[in-house]
Write a protein that holds these residues in place. Sequence first.
Motif, PDB file in Angstrom:
ATOM      1  N   GLY A  14     -15.125 -16.415  43.758  1.00  0.00           N
ATOM      2  CA  GLY A  14     -15.218 -17.379  42.364  1.00  0.00           C
ATOM      3  C   GLY A  14     -14.089 -18.429  42.333  1.00  0.00           C
ATOM      4  O   GLY A  14     -14.438 -19.545  41.934  1.00  0.00           O
ATOM      5  N   LEU A  15     -12.918 -17.755  42.731  1.00  0.00           N
ATOM      6  CA  LEU A  15     -11.783 -18.838  43.074  1.00  0.00           C
ATOM      7  C   LEU A  15     -12.061 -20.007  43.708  1.00  0.00           C
ATOM      8  O   LEU A  15     -11.581 -21.175  43.358  1.00  0.00           O
ATOM      9  N   SER A  16     -12.695 -19.935  44.859  1.00  0.00           N
ATOM     10  CA  SER A  16     -13.015 -20.917  45.993  1.00  0.00           C
ATOM     11  C   SER A  16     -14.230 -21.771  45.486  1.00  0.00           C
ATOM     12  O   SER A  16     -14.227 -22.861  45.962  1.00  0.00           O
ATOM     13  N   ILE A  17     -15.112 -21.403  44.631  1.00  0.00           N
ATOM     14  CA  ILE A  17     -16.228 -22.093  44.223  1.00  0.00           C
ATOM     15  C   ILE A  17     -15.972 -23.471  43.531  1.00  0.00           C
ATOM     16  O   ILE A  17     -16.441 -24.664  44.127  1.00  0.00           O
ATOM     17  N   PRO A  18     -14.991 -23.625  42.825  1.00  0.00           N
ATOM     18  CA  PRO A  18     -14.853 -25.074  42.218  1.00  0.00           C
ATOM     19  C   PRO A  18     -14.127 -25.721  43.094  1.00  0.00           C
ATOM     20  O   PRO A  18     -14.264 -27.109  43.152  1.00  0.00           O
ATOM     21  N   LEU A  19     -13.139 -25.379  43.822  1.00  0.00           N
ATOM     22  CA  LEU A  19     -12.618 -26.073  44.752  1.00  0.00           C
ATOM     23  C   LEU A  19     -13.639 -26.629  45.988  1.00  0.00           C
ATOM     24  O   LEU A  19     -13.199 -27.759  46.334  1.00  0.00           O
ATOM     25  N   ALA A  20     -14.272 -25.953  46.621  1.00  0.00           N
ATOM     26  CA  ALA A  20     -15.328 -26.439  47.497  1.00  0.00           C
ATOM     27  C   ALA A  20     -16.309 -27.353  46.829  1.00  0.00           C
ATOM     28  O   ALA A  20     -16.651 -28.398  47.543  1.00  0.00           O
ATOM     29  N   ILE A  21     -16.635 -26.894  45.540  1.00  0.00           N
ATOM     30  CA  ILE A  21     -17.835 -27.994  44.998  1.00  0.00           C
ATOM     31  C   ILE A  21     -17.079 -29.470  44.589  1.00  0.00           C
ATOM     32  O   ILE A  21     -17.506 -30.391  44.967  1.00  0.00           O
ATOM     33  N   LYS A  22     -16.180 -29.177  44.327  1.00  0.00           N
ATOM     34  CA  LYS A  22     -15.144 -30.538  43.889  1.00  0.00           C
ATOM     35  C   LYS A  22     -15.047 -31.419  45.128  1.00  0.00           C
ATOM     36  O   LYS A  22     -14.969 -32.219  45.078  1.00  0.00           O
ATOM     37  N   SER A  23     -14.624 -30.562  46.273  1.00  0.00           N
ATOM     38  CA  SER A  23     -14.308 -31.141  47.555  1.00  0.00           C
ATOM     39  C   SER A  23     -15.639 -32.055  47.844  1.00  0.00           C
ATOM     40  O   SER A  23     -15.456 -33.098  48.527  1.00  0.00           O
ATOM     41  N   ARG A  24     -16.875 -31.240  47.922  1.00  0.00           N
ATOM     42  CA  ARG A  24     -18.100 -31.943  48.296  1.00  0.00           C
ATOM     43  C   ARG A  24     -18.334 -33.201  47.461  1.00  0.00           C
ATOM     44  O   ARG A  24     -18.668 -34.461  47.972  1.00  0.00           O
ATOM     45  N   ILE A  25     -18.251 -33.035  46.194  1.00  0.00           N
ATOM     46  CA  ILE A  25     -18.501 -34.308  45.474  1.00  0.00           C
ATOM     47  C   ILE A  25     -17.300 -35.470  45.549  1.00  0.00           C
ATOM     48  O   ILE A  25     -17.963 -36.705  45.609  1.00  0.00           O
ATOM     49  N   SER A  26     -16.199 -34.955  45.710  1.00  0.00           N
ATOM     50  CA  SER A  26     -15.359 -36.095  46.030  1.00  0.00           C
ATOM     51  C   SER A  26     -15.661 -36.910  47.407  1.00  0.00           C
ATOM     52  O   SER A  26     -15.043 -37.853  47.698  1.00  0.00           O
ATOM     53  N   LYS A  27     -16.083 -36.364  48.270  1.00  0.00           N
ATOM     54  CA  LYS A  27     -16.731 -36.954  49.488  1.00  0.00           C
ATOM     55  C   LYS A  27     -17.912 -37.657  49.446  1.00  0.00           C
ATOM     56  O   LYS A  27     -18.402 -38.290  50.486  1.00  0.00           O
ATOM     57  N   GLY A  28     -18.425 -37.864  48.289  1.00  0.00           N
ATOM     58  CA  GLY A  28     -19.816 -38.548  48.130  1.00  0.00           C
ATOM     59  C   GLY A  28     -21.014 -37.870  48.007  1.00  0.00           C
ATOM     60  O   GLY A  28     -21.922 -38.430  48.152  1.00  0.00           O
ATOM     61  N   ASP A  29     -20.911 -36.476  48.263  1.00  0.00           N
ATOM     62  CA  ASP A  29     -22.197 -35.688  48.410  1.00  0.00           C
ATOM     63  C   ASP A  29     -22.992 -35.879  47.054  1.00  0.00           C
ATOM     64  O   ASP A  29     -22.472 -35.973  45.991  1.00  0.00           O
ATOM     65  N   SER A  30     -24.327 -36.103  47.225  1.00  0.00           N
ATOM     66  CA  SER A  30     -25.408 -36.171  46.283  1.00  0.00           C
ATOM     67  C   SER A  30     -25.737 -34.845  45.533  1.00  0.00           C
ATOM     68  O   SER A  30     -25.328 -33.942  46.311  1.00  0.00           O
ATOM     69  N   THR A  31     -26.204 -34.658  44.540  1.00  0.00           N
ATOM     70  CA  THR A  31     -26.833 -33.481  44.001  1.00  0.00           C
ATOM     71  C   THR A  31     -27.498 -32.678  45.009  1.00  0.00           C
ATOM     72  O   THR A  31     -27.164 -31.512  45.120  1.00  0.00           O
ATOM     73  N   TRP A  32     -28.569 -33.199  45.627  1.00  0.00           N
ATOM     74  CA  TRP A  32     -29.218 -32.485  46.887  1.00  0.00           C
ATOM     75  C   TRP A  32     -28.286 -31.794  47.735  1.00  0.00           C
ATOM     76  O   TRP A  32     -28.791 -30.766  48.207  1.00  0.00           O
ATOM     77  N   GLN A  33     -27.477 -32.585  47.971  1.00  0.00           N
ATOM     78  CA  GLN A  33     -26.471 -32.276  49.169  1.00  0.00           C
ATOM     79  C   GLN A  33     -25.637 -31.015  48.773  1.00  0.00           C
ATOM     80  O   GLN A  33     -25.445 -29.983  49.411  1.00  0.00           O
ATOM     81  N   VAL A  34     -25.200 -31.217  47.551  1.00  0.00           N
ATOM     82  CA  VAL A  34     -24.359 -30.117  46.946  1.00  0.00           C
ATOM     83  C   VAL A  34     -25.107 -28.733  46.908  1.00  0.00           C
ATOM     84  O   VAL A  34     -24.818 -27.721  47.148  1.00  0.00           O
ATOM     85  N   LEU A  35     -26.667 -29.190  46.336  1.00  0.00           N
ATOM     86  CA  LEU A  35     -27.295 -27.839  46.137  1.00  0.00           C
ATOM     87  C   LEU A  35     -27.629 -27.338  47.334  1.00  0.00           C
ATOM     88  O   LEU A  35     -27.679 -26.250  47.667  1.00  0.00           O
TER      89      LEU A  35
END
Length: 390
Positions: A63-84
Amino acid sequence: MTQLPKRLLSIDVLRALTMLLMIFVNDASSVAGIPTWLDHAKETEDALGFADTIFPAFLLIAGLSIPLAIKSRISKGDSTWQVLFYIISRSAALLIMGFYHVNLESYSPAAILPKAVWEILITLSFFIIWLDYPETMAKAKKYTIMGSGLALLIALAVIFKGGDLAHPHWMHTSWWGILGIIGWSYLICALVYYFSKGKLTTLIVIWGLFAAMNIASHTFLDHDFLPIIGDCSAVVLTMGGVVTIGLYAHLVKIEKTQKLWMLFGIIGIALIAGGLIIRPYTEGISKIRSTPAWVFISSGLTILMLELFIYLVDIKGKINWFKAIRPAGTSTLTCYLIPYFQIALLELFNVTYPSVFNSGIIGLLRSLATALIIIWLVGLMEKRRLRLKI
């Protein structure tokens, strides 16, 4: 979403120590004459063994790692579908591995392949499919190799036979296994975090709802009243990690990091105290029965350990103290899977330890040495990029 800190080395150290201890207690389970407090408590007992605190720590760390990983994907420009897709594909990988591991428990002696060979081949398939391939590798070559691993995994499923001669069966889920439980809880908590946009208040409320359902399932509701997540124990632990890192980020944002120690200390102690208070009314403390007292006490202990490592590693810079076990924190899944090779090879070649290494303090030292050697080997593999990445 709340601005999150960069990768915290303290989380890697906590994950590494937890992985070390998991390998140690799993190996020590075959050692005779070990202290009762070190082992898992029995299903009928109202007790907490040291080994009972390891798996919940893993869930909270996930759980500690979830926000860090998702935030990293978003900062790289991933779309909603890419994150999902990222969230779902990671969950699917864990569920598949967990599903195969569960079926090892009922593997039939009448199957085409010896159990040890089947175990080695499924583990090898996991590596072929989810290896951390170099980004420079040609995609055609990469997908051909991955496809061969998938084909091998499917073939191993086709020839699987479980049960005994009188009651044979094919692969099925008696439970989801360690990795499968992590996979389901990760999926739910990651989706909650993403669609709530990481709002701390929302995450705390949702954690509270899951905790209430866990308590309800051990008081007046059926334990498995919800599909997949059952009594919500794993989700409570994982969501606890999501909330914890959210609180950390909030304190960093408002420049109140000096309150971190007080807050984490209060939360950790409060969770332990809460677990002890509800213990008599919610079926006691039990990992096997995943009772609320076990969930709360384990969460509190893990948060207090995180607080200690934030101080030692992120603030005091004592990362070198943990250099020997570092690979267990950066290649954790690889570390988890290597013992499957070890156990299968010992069984396949009928290798047993001398009796002196199977009991008491010498047996425990053997288990600790086994854990450290596995982590050392994973460190060598990591240097050659032989590690899993999901």
